[in-house]
Design a protein around this motif. Structure first.
Motif, mmCIF file in Angstrom:
data_model
loop_
_atom_site.group_PDB
_atom_site.id
_atom_site.type_symbol
_atom_site.label_atom_id
_atom_site.label_comp_id
_atom_site.label_asym_id
_atom_site.label_seq_id
_atom_site.Cartn_x
_atom_site.Cartn_y
_atom_site.Cartn_z
ATOM 1 N N LEU A 254 0.831 -1.196 0.000
ATOM 2 C CA LEU A 254 0.000 0.000 0.000
ATOM 3 C C LEU A 254 0.861 1.240 0.000
ATOM 4 O O LEU A 254 1.748 1.354 0.829
ATOM 5 C CB LEU A 254 -0.866 0.018 1.262
ATOM 6 C CG LEU A 254 -2.135 -0.807 1.239
ATOM 7 C CD1 LEU A 254 -2.912 -0.539 2.488
ATOM 8 C CD2 LEU A 254 -2.987 -0.428 0.058
ATOM 9 N N PRO A 255 0.595 2.209 -0.895
ATOM 10 C CA PRO A 255 1.278 3.473 -0.731
ATOM 11 C C PRO A 255 0.800 4.111 0.557
ATOM 12 O O PRO A 255 -0.316 3.837 0.980
ATOM 13 C CB PRO A 255 0.834 4.284 -1.954
ATOM 14 C CG PRO A 255 -0.183 3.504 -2.645
ATOM 15 C CD PRO A 255 -0.270 2.158 -2.063
ATOM 16 N N PHE A 260 5.311 -0.349 -1.494
ATOM 17 C CA PHE A 260 4.705 0.024 -2.761
ATOM 18 C C PHE A 260 5.762 0.241 -3.816
ATOM 19 O O PHE A 260 5.507 0.074 -5.011
ATOM 20 C CB PHE A 260 3.877 1.294 -2.553
ATOM 21 C CG PHE A 260 3.227 1.818 -3.788
ATOM 22 C CD1 PHE A 260 3.564 3.042 -4.316
ATOM 23 C CD2 PHE A 260 2.264 1.084 -4.435
ATOM 24 C CE1 PHE A 260 2.957 3.529 -5.455
ATOM 25 C CE2 PHE A 260 1.661 1.547 -5.579
ATOM 26 C CZ PHE A 260 2.012 2.779 -6.090
ATOM 27 N N TRP A 264 5.427 -0.669 -7.792
ATOM 28 C CA TRP A 264 5.273 0.451 -8.721
ATOM 29 C C TRP A 264 6.330 0.393 -9.798
ATOM 30 O O TRP A 264 6.037 0.509 -10.989
ATOM 31 C CB TRP A 264 5.357 1.731 -7.901
ATOM 32 C CG TRP A 264 5.391 3.003 -8.659
ATOM 33 C CD1 TRP A 264 4.945 3.236 -9.914
ATOM 34 C CD2 TRP A 264 5.908 4.232 -8.183
ATOM 35 N NE1 TRP A 264 5.147 4.543 -10.245
ATOM 36 C CE2 TRP A 264 5.733 5.173 -9.200
ATOM 37 C CE3 TRP A 264 6.494 4.631 -6.979
ATOM 38 C CZ2 TRP A 264 6.134 6.490 -9.066
ATOM 39 C CZ3 TRP A 264 6.890 5.937 -6.855
ATOM 40 C CH2 TRP A 264 6.706 6.855 -7.886
ATOM 41 N N ILE A 267 5.683 -2.520 -12.152
ATOM 42 C CA ILE A 267 4.588 -2.237 -13.080
ATOM 43 C C ILE A 267 5.057 -1.253 -14.141
ATOM 44 O O ILE A 267 4.743 -1.369 -15.331
ATOM 45 C CB ILE A 267 3.371 -1.692 -12.315
ATOM 46 C CG1 ILE A 267 2.762 -2.783 -11.465
ATOM 47 C CG2 ILE A 267 2.328 -1.160 -13.250
ATOM 48 C CD1 ILE A 267 1.569 -2.354 -10.683
ATOM 49 N N ILE A 276 0.702 -4.837 -20.854
ATOM 50 C CA ILE A 276 -0.196 -4.069 -19.992
ATOM 51 C C ILE A 276 -1.077 -4.992 -19.174
ATOM 52 O O ILE A 276 -1.332 -4.750 -18.001
ATOM 53 C CB ILE A 276 -1.082 -3.144 -20.834
ATOM 54 C CG1 ILE A 276 -0.252 -2.404 -21.845
ATOM 55 C CG2 ILE A 276 -1.864 -2.219 -19.950
ATOM 56 C CD1 ILE A 276 0.049 -1.020 -21.530
ATOM 57 N N PRO A 279 0.911 -6.740 -15.880
ATOM 58 C CA PRO A 279 1.030 -6.065 -14.588
ATOM 59 C C PRO A 279 -0.307 -5.788 -13.932
ATOM 60 O O PRO A 279 -0.405 -5.807 -12.700
ATOM 61 C CB PRO A 279 1.776 -4.769 -14.905
ATOM 62 C CG PRO A 279 1.736 -4.621 -16.347
ATOM 63 C CD PRO A 279 1.515 -5.937 -16.952
ATOM 64 N N THR A 280 -1.353 -5.546 -14.751
ATOM 65 C CA THR A 280 -2.667 -5.330 -14.128
ATOM 66 C C THR A 280 -3.091 -6.582 -13.376
ATOM 67 O O THR A 280 -3.552 -6.527 -12.234
ATOM 68 C CB THR A 280 -3.721 -5.015 -15.200
ATOM 69 O OG1 THR A 280 -3.169 -4.147 -16.157
ATOM 70 C CG2 THR A 280 -4.946 -4.403 -14.594
ATOM 71 N N ALA A 283 -1.013 -7.031 -10.258
ATOM 72 C CA ALA A 283 -1.374 -6.097 -9.196
ATOM 73 C C ALA A 283 -2.668 -6.513 -8.521
ATOM 74 O O ALA A 283 -2.800 -6.450 -7.297
ATOM 75 C CB ALA A 283 -1.491 -4.687 -9.765
ATOM 76 N N ILE A 284 -3.645 -6.984 -9.336
ATOM 77 C CA ILE A 284 -4.915 -7.356 -8.721
ATOM 78 C C ILE A 284 -4.744 -8.614 -7.873
ATOM 79 O O ILE A 284 -5.352 -8.756 -6.805
ATOM 80 C CB ILE A 284 -5.985 -7.506 -9.806
ATOM 81 C CG1 ILE A 284 -6.250 -6.144 -10.413
ATOM 82 C CG2 ILE A 284 -7.252 -8.076 -9.239
ATOM 83 C CD1 ILE A 284 -7.354 -6.116 -11.399
ATOM 84 N N LEU A 287 -3.714 -8.282 -4.375
ATOM 85 C CA LEU A 287 -4.732 -7.914 -3.387
ATOM 86 C C LEU A 287 -5.139 -9.103 -2.533
ATOM 87 O O LEU A 287 -5.584 -8.930 -1.394
ATOM 88 C CB LEU A 287 -5.970 -7.344 -4.078
ATOM 89 C CG LEU A 287 -5.825 -5.947 -4.629
ATOM 90 C CD1 LEU A 287 -7.120 -5.510 -5.261
ATOM 91 C CD2 LEU A 287 -5.473 -4.983 -3.544
ATOM 92 N N LEU A 290 -2.950 -8.993 0.246
ATOM 93 C CA LEU A 290 -3.336 -7.937 1.176
ATOM 94 C C LEU A 290 -4.474 -8.380 2.069
ATOM 95 O O LEU A 290 -4.552 -7.996 3.231
ATOM 96 C CB LEU A 290 -3.742 -6.690 0.376
ATOM 97 C CG LEU A 290 -4.097 -5.475 1.213
ATOM 98 C CD1 LEU A 290 -2.889 -5.007 1.961
ATOM 99 C CD2 LEU A 290 -4.616 -4.364 0.345
ATOM 100 N N TYR A 291 -5.349 -9.268 1.545
ATOM 101 C CA TYR A 291 -6.487 -9.683 2.359
ATOM 102 C C TYR A 291 -6.041 -10.416 3.599
ATOM 103 O O TYR A 291 -6.517 -10.136 4.705
ATOM 104 C CB TYR A 291 -7.453 -10.554 1.552
ATOM 105 C CG TYR A 291 -8.626 -10.975 2.378
ATOM 106 C CD1 TYR A 291 -8.719 -12.255 2.910
ATOM 107 C CD2 TYR A 291 -9.637 -10.074 2.682
ATOM 108 C CE1 TYR A 291 -9.779 -12.623 3.700
ATOM 109 C CE2 TYR A 291 -10.694 -10.431 3.465
ATOM 110 C CZ TYR A 291 -10.765 -11.708 3.972
ATOM 111 O OH TYR A 291 -11.819 -12.065 4.762
#
Lengths: 346, 459
Positions: A254-255, A260, A264, A267, A276, A279-280, A283-284, A287, A290-291
């Motif tokens: 998280l920034p 991060f 960053w 990406i 493209i 990295p999307t 990144a998802i 998450l 992160l959970y």
């Protein structure tokens, strides 16, 4: 363990990795790996019980297989290039075999199965060494052979690792397994950018090591190995709960925390090379990681878990003094504004 | 800009070093002083933006939002005094530190020049808000609320990061002041459609758009009062601000890509307004009312005409003040009855007449009574959407009617009628609460005398 013997063994581990990182002869690199492996087995087995025996055996078997595969790749390389100097690998078969061998050593999918089980079976300090120091040697070899790595295999392994690291960690309550799955996911991020910009792999490795060191030291300070015991830290050292919160959010990327920065930069590097969707997707999937970090923070710092009265007596014992902890915490959370200094890594 | 940012950062050492009986006084006073400094930014030269440095600038769009942000911090501190009064000193200081950190990040977000810097700070505002909601909220549902808030916003904004980086590769710089001058039309292709989506979804989730609004009722209801205030007043406006900034780069796809979102917003504003009529929970009613007002802003931004931009900006400022005031009023009820159920505390006008006056003013501005700036915002949006398509007048008119209905429903249920007998022992209104309402209402009423400062950059 006798301190003298322990020091010798630890030095051998360090020496093994140093030999791997500094050699220019393939055979010496293999020797370095073997030295590292043999010396770390006693460290993994500091406590002598069947659980650590099982974990050490699993570790030994997987790493020995990987070293053998590495040896085969070295021999094939020797056959096709006629020399033992470490440069890029000259034969696609050798390159694939070497990448698989190094992936086994790092714990990338599909060779990730040993990581949670080994990490869970050993003590926290040994787990710390396993997940941070042991990653340096294979990563340095990957760095050096990066011009010749098959991109398809590497990217597949990277993306699958991020997926497995995210999904596998979701059902865990044991802290060491959570850190193991987090390590699998971070290895995925590191290898995804290896072909495009190995500097960023090193940056990610650096920041990952700092954050993992911080997390493990915070666990060691409260001697907690499960989520439940971690939730008692508000009773013992309330400040630690805030530090766990900050470090976990940093690991989740998280920034404005320093976790991060590698995401960053990775990406950015991948986008500059016209990929493209990758990295999307990465990144998802981060998450998911992160959970379960958020779940840890919920039980530790953001709520006060109910505890029995005997838990409240823990404050009577002396708190462990971990000298390295404050600078590590600062570095693993506040480094983001220093991003323009990345040019020094080139 | 540093003259605002550095004092705000220094509010944190101020809280930690203040004595126990001085923390609220110190922080409220100094944050009020900082808001007075920021008022000078409202003096904008007519043709260009005030360019402070390579990293910070302020233009007629961001200046009113900045003033609103700095104005809100003392109000948040005043509103939090009661529910934190029983907490130990360190936790009070932690709470104020979270609010101050959030404030600093918001100020930097609204004045950021470079879009990646805007993104990082936009994401960074999530962390203190998450901590405020989950740590200091009151019910068990706050955990779920924090998770929904965090993950909805992150899912939307990670594609935005990738999109911003790819735009930087294509155009060379993401400095906002440069981009507005060398903007060119995006070529028509599938990948540019995805680029449009990636850029806009983050802000759509933040606004929130009707289909993605699920985090908002949870987060607003479960947050403590300062959390609700800052969420409703500022964090939603981050989405609007971002959309207003980034649509300059996204032509001409916006002309056809905007349709689904326009439909969702137009339908959503009626849906959420109607739900307000059936709410039993007071904070939930105000939360859904926020969704409805923000749907108007989305419609305005997507239509992209000068009048609609003026309406969007005015509506953002007006809604910020009104929503925050409604949450303060709801909180004053909550602190007395410890329940958010509307029908539990009725007929308050007989017991607290001055507070009833504030309730009246807040409800009247919520339903966009002339000559308040809420009306100016809504009227501009209605007019520009009518010129975009005549049929929208039916939906807009219905929305205005239903907004009036639920605002008056809220007013009449809580204030009028016979008071419920168990509340005849509540404490009278504190001066602090009256001051809070006055400080919300005075800017709102004064701005109706000179609304041109909040009409944004197309005035």
């Amino acid at each position: 363990m006798n301190p003298l013997i322990f020091t010798t063994i630890l030095m051998t581990v360090l020496l093994g990795t140093m030999i791997v990182m500094m050699s220019s002869h393939w055979l010496m690199i293999w020797i370095g790996f073997e030295m590292n492996l043999l010396a770390i087995i006693p460290i993994l087995m500091k406590k002598y019980n069947p659980r650590t025996m099982e974990a050490s055996t699993k570790y030994f078997l997987t790493q020995a297989t990987a070293s053998m595969l590495l040896m085969m790749a070295i021999i094939i390389n020797l056959m096709h290039s006629g020399q033992w100097t470490i440069t890029k690998v000259f034969n696609p078969t050798a390159s694939i075999i070497m990448t698989s061998a190094l992936a086994m050593k790092l714990g990338l999918t599909p060779f990730h199965f040993w990581v949670p089980e080994v990490t869970q079976g050993i003590s926290l300090t040994s787990g710390l060494i396993l997940l941070t120091w042991q990653k340096l040697a294979p990563m340095s070899i990957l760095y050096q052979i990066s011009p010749s790595i098959n991109l398809n295999i590497l990217l597949t392994m990277a993306v699958l690792s991020i997926l497995v690291g995210g999904w596998g960690g979701l059902n865990q309550t044991q802290l060491r397994k959570i850190m193991a799955y987090s390590s699998i996911a971070h290895m995925g991020w590191m290898t995804a950018v290896l072909v495009y910009s190995p500097t960023l792999t090193m940056l990610n490795m650096l920041i990952y090591i700092m954050m993992t060191l911080t997390m493990f030291m915070l666990f060691i300070q409260s001697s907690s190995t499960t989520t439940l015991s971690l939730s008692h830290t508000w009773n013992k050292t309330p400040l630690t709960t805030t530090l766990i919160l900050i470090t976990l959010l940093s690991m989740g990327g998280l920034p404005p925390l320093s976790g991060f920065m590698p995401k960053w930069m990775i990406i950015q590097e991948l986008t500059k090379n016209s990929s493209i969707i990758l990295p999307t997707l990465m990144a998802i999937m981060a998450l998911l990681n992160l959970y379960f970090y958020m779940r840890l923070t919920y039980s530790t710092s953001l709520t006060m878990f109910p505890s029995t009265n005997n838990m409240k007596m823990k404050w009577q014992f002396e708190t462990k003094q971990i000298t390295l902890l404050p600078p590590l915490i600062v570095m693993s959370s506040l480094l983001l504004p220093l991003t323009p200094m990345l040019s020094i890594l080139d | 800009m540093l003259k605002i940012i550095i004092p705000t950062i220094m509010l944190m050492p101020l809280t930690w070093l203040s004595k126990k009986n001085m923390i609220w006084i110190n922080t409220t006073t100094y944050s009020l002083l900082i808001s007075l400094i920021s008022l000078s930014l409202l003096n904008q030269p007519s043709n260009n933006s005030l360019n402070f440095s390579l990293m910070f600038f302020s233009d007629p769009l961001s200046a009113p939002l900045l003033v609103l942000t700095t104005w809100l911090l003392p109000l948040m501190l005043m509103a939090s005094q009661h529910h934190l009064s029983k907490e130990p000193l360190i936790r009070k200081k932690l709470y104020i530190t979270m609010l101050t950190m959030l404030q600093t990040l918001l100020i930097m977000t609204f004045t950021a020049t470079e879009l990646i810097s805007f993104y990082i700070l936009f994401e960074a505002t999530l962390v203190p808000t998450l901590i405020i909601i989950t740590r200091w909220g009151n019910q068990t549902e706050r955990l779920n609320a924090g998770l929904y808030f965090l993950f909805y916003t992150l899912m939307g904004s990670l594609p935005l990061l990738v999109a911003l980086i790819s735009i930087q590769n294509l155009t060379g710089s993401l400095n906002f002041l440069l981009i507005q001058y060398w903007n060119q039309a995006l070529p028509d292709s599938w990948s540019n459609i995805f680029l449009w989506l990636a850029c806009m979804m983050a802000f759509m989730v933040k606004m929130p758009l009707y289909g993605l609004h699920l985090w908002l009722p949870k987060a607003h209801v479960e947050a403590p009062i300062a959390g609700s205030m800052v969420l409703a007043a500022i964090l939603l406006k981050l989405g609007g601000y971002g959309m207003l900034r980034i649509t300059t780069m996204l032509n001409p796809q916006t002309s056809f890509m905007a349709y689904p979102f326009l439909m969702l917003s137009l339908w959503g504003m009626i849906m959420t307004s109607s739900i307000c009529l059936r709410q039993t929970d007071l904070k939930s009613l105000i939360a859904y009312s926020s969704v409805s007002h923000m749907a108007l802003v989305i419609v305005a931004v997507l239509i992209q005409t000068p009048w609609s931009y003026m309406g969007a900006t005015a509506l953002m400022i007006a809604h910020g003040l009104t929503s925050s005031m409604l949450f303060c009023l709801a909180n004053s009820n909550y602190e007395r009855t410890h329940s958010r159920t509307m029908i539990l505390a009725r007929g308050l006008q007989t017991l607290l007449p001055l507070m009833a006056a504030w309730w009246l003013l807040a409800s009247l501005t919520n339903l966009a009574l002339p000559p308040s700036i809420n009306l100016i915002g809504e009227l501009f949006v209605v007019m520009s959407s009518f010129s975009w398509s005549n049929i929208t007048i039916i939906l807009m008119g219905t929305n205005i009617t239903i907004t009036a209905l639920y605002s008056l429903y809220m007013l009449i249920t809580t204030q009028r009628g016979k008071y419920t007998h168990h509340i005849n022992s509540i404490k009278p209104s504190f001066t602090r609460e009256n001051a809070l309402m006055a400080l919300h209402m005075t800017p709102l009423l004064l701005l109706s005398l000179n609304p041109k400062i909040i009409l944004g950059f197309t005035y």
